[in-house]
Design an enzyme around this catalytic site. Structure first.
Site, short mmCIF file in Angstrom:
data_model
loop_
_atom_site.label_atom_id
_atom_site.label_comp_id
_atom_site.label_asym_id
_atom_site.label_seq_id
_atom_site.Cartn_x
_atom_site.Cartn_y
_atom_site.Cartn_z
N ASP A 45 32.06 75.33 43.93
CA ASP A 45 30.81 75.32 43.18
C ASP A 45 30.99 76.23 41.96
O ASP A 45 31.56 75.82 40.95
CB ASP A 45 29.75 75.83 44.17
CG ASP A 45 28.33 75.50 43.77
OD1 ASP A 45 28.08 75.41 42.57
OD2 ASP A 45 27.48 75.35 44.65
N GLU B 175 39.42 73.48 50.62
CA GLU B 175 37.99 73.82 50.61
C GLU B 175 37.15 72.57 50.82
O GLU B 175 37.55 71.47 50.42
CB GLU B 175 37.60 74.42 49.25
CG GLU B 175 37.74 75.94 49.16
CD GLU B 175 36.61 76.68 49.87
OE1 GLU B 175 36.00 76.13 50.80
OE2 GLU B 175 36.34 77.82 49.47
N ASP B 176 35.97 72.75 51.40
CA ASP B 176 35.04 71.62 51.49
C ASP B 176 34.37 71.39 50.14
O ASP B 176 34.21 70.25 49.70
CB ASP B 176 33.99 71.85 52.59
CG ASP B 176 33.27 73.19 52.45
OD1 ASP B 176 33.82 74.11 51.81
OD2 ASP B 176 32.15 73.32 52.97
N ASP C 279 26.88 73.09 55.48
CA ASP C 279 25.71 73.46 56.28
C ASP C 279 24.49 73.78 55.43
O ASP C 279 24.58 74.01 54.22
CB ASP C 279 26.04 74.71 57.10
CG ASP C 279 26.04 75.97 56.23
OD1 ASP C 279 26.81 76.02 55.24
OD2 ASP C 279 25.25 76.90 56.50
N GLY D 94 33.16 76.36 56.21
CA GLY D 94 32.93 74.99 55.75
C GLY D 94 34.13 74.05 55.74
O GLY D 94 33.98 72.86 55.96
N ARG E 69 26.75 70.85 60.12
CA ARG E 69 28.19 70.74 59.83
C ARG E 69 28.81 69.57 60.62
O ARG E 69 29.85 69.05 60.26
CB ARG E 69 28.92 72.03 60.24
CG ARG E 69 28.51 73.27 59.44
CD ARG E 69 29.46 74.41 59.76
NE ARG E 69 28.92 75.71 59.39
CZ ARG E 69 29.06 76.29 58.21
NH1 ARG E 69 29.72 75.68 57.24
NH2 ARG E 69 28.55 77.48 57.97
N PHE F 88 21.79 69.28 46.94
CA PHE F 88 22.21 70.15 48.05
C PHE F 88 22.76 69.24 49.14
O PHE F 88 22.07 68.35 49.64
CB PHE F 88 21.03 70.97 48.58
CG PHE F 88 21.48 72.07 49.49
CD1 PHE F 88 21.56 73.38 49.05
CD2 PHE F 88 21.84 71.79 50.81
CE1 PHE F 88 21.99 74.39 49.90
CE2 PHE F 88 22.27 72.79 51.67
CZ PHE F 88 22.34 74.10 51.20
C1 PRP Z 1 30.99 77.36 50.53
C2 PRP Z 1 32.33 76.66 50.45
C3 PRP Z 1 33.14 77.58 49.59
C4 PRP Z 1 32.10 78.27 48.71
C5 PRP Z 1 32.16 77.68 47.34
O1 PRP Z 1 31.01 78.32 51.55
O2 PRP Z 1 32.91 76.48 51.73
O3 PRP Z 1 33.88 78.53 50.33
O4 PRP Z 1 30.81 78.00 49.29
O5 PRP Z 1 31.19 78.28 46.52
P1 PRP Z 1 31.57 78.99 45.15
O6 PRP Z 1 32.55 78.09 44.44
O7 PRP Z 1 30.24 79.07 44.45
O8 PRP Z 1 32.14 80.34 45.43
P2 PRP Z 1 29.71 79.08 52.02
O9 PRP Z 1 29.61 80.39 51.31
O10 PRP Z 1 28.53 78.15 51.94
O11 PRP Z 1 30.05 79.42 53.54
P3 PRP Z 1 30.53 78.42 54.69
O12 PRP Z 1 31.91 77.96 54.31
O13 PRP Z 1 30.51 79.24 55.92
O14 PRP Z 1 29.56 77.25 54.74
#
Ligand code: PRP
Length: 189
Positions: free
Chosen positions: A112, A108-109, A168, A53, A174, A161
Site C-alpha cells: 500500500d 506480500e499479500d 483482514d 497477511g 483472512r 478496502f
Molecule cells: C498489510 C500487508 C503489508 C502491509 C502493507 O499488513 O500485509 O504487510 O499492510 O502496507 P504498507 O505498504 O502501507 O506498509 P497489516 O499491517 O495489515 O498486517 P497483517 O499482515 O497482519 O494483516
C-alpha cells in the site's frame, strides 16, 4: 466459483477477485518467479513473508515455484494507523535462518504505502542478502509513499478496502477463498 462459503462479511460490497481469478494468477506468478530466479540462482532461494497477511498467498505461491527454496517468516510491530518511521518499527518475530549471501524473495499479500516493505528491505540488506526480489499479490500503488521496485505483481487495486485470501478487517476474513471489498471502510482506517 469453486468453494462454497456461507459466511460473508455483513458489509461486503462486491467480490473483486474470485477463487479462480486468484488461482490462475498465482500459477502464472509462480512460473514467472521460477523463470526469473532460475537464471540468477546460486543455492536455495529464501522465501520470506511478513505476518500475518501473506501466509495464504505464500502457501499457494510456493507450490507453483519449481525451484529449491526455504520458507521463513517475520513480523513487525503494527504502526497503529500513524505514519510509520523506521525508528518506530520493532521486529516482533524474526527469521529463523540466516540469509547472508542468499537470494531472497519477499512475498506480500498487499503493498500500500510501501512503508512496511521499505523497512523490511533495508533490514534484510543489512543482513547481507545477495539479491532481493519482491512479489506481491496486490499492489495499491495509488497510495504509495515509499517508492519501491516490484518484481512480480498479481493485480493492481484501487481504493477499496479488501478482505479475504489472507487480508483482514480487525483480524477477521483472512480465511475467505476470494477477495471482496467492504462498504463504508477505507484503506488505512
Ligand atoms: C498489510 C500487508 C503489508 C502491509 C502493507 O499488513 O500485509 O504487510 O499492510 O502496507 P504498507 O505498504 O502501507 O506498509 P497489516 O499491517 O495489515 O498486517 P497483517 O499482515 O497482519 O494483516
Amino acid at each position: 466459483m469453486r468453494g462454497c462459503f456461507h459466511v460473508y462479511p455483513e458489509n461486503m460490497e462486491r467480490i473483486v477477485f474470485t477463487e479462480d481469478d486468484i488461482s490462475r494468477r498465482v500459477r502464472e506468478l509462480g512460473n514467472e518467479v521460477a523463470a526469473g530466479l532460475a537464471q540468477e540462482k546460486g543455492g536455495a532461494i529464501a522465501v520470506i513473508t511478513i505476518m500475518k497477511g501473506g501466509f495464504v498467498f505464500l502457501a499457494d505461491l510456493i507450490r507453483n515455484i519449481d525451484l529449491e527454496l526455504t520458507v521463513d517468516f517475520m513480523a513487525i510491530s503494527s504502526y497503529l494507523g500513524s505514519k510509520p518511521s523506521s525508528d518506530g518499527v520493532r521486529i516482533v518475530k524474526d527469521l529463523s535462518e540466516s540469509i547472508y549471501g542468499r537470494d531472497v524473495l519477499v512475498v506480500e499479500d498487499i503493498i500500500d504505502t510501501g512503508l512496511t516493505l521499505s523497512y523490511i528491505l533495508r533490514n534484510l540488506k543489512e543482513r547481507g542478502s545477495r539479491d532481493l526480489k519482491i512479489c506481491t499479490l496486490l499492489d495499491r500503488s495509488g497510495r504509495r509513499i515509499a517508492p519501491l521496485h516490484i518484481d512480480y505483481r498479481g493485480f493492481e487495486v484501487g481504493e477499496e478496502f479488501l478482505v479475504g485470501y489472507g487480508l483482514d478487517h480487525h483480524q477477521k476474513w483472512r480465511n475467505l477463498p476470494f477477495i471482496c471489498s467492504l462498504k463504508d471502510t477505507r484503506p488505512g482506517e
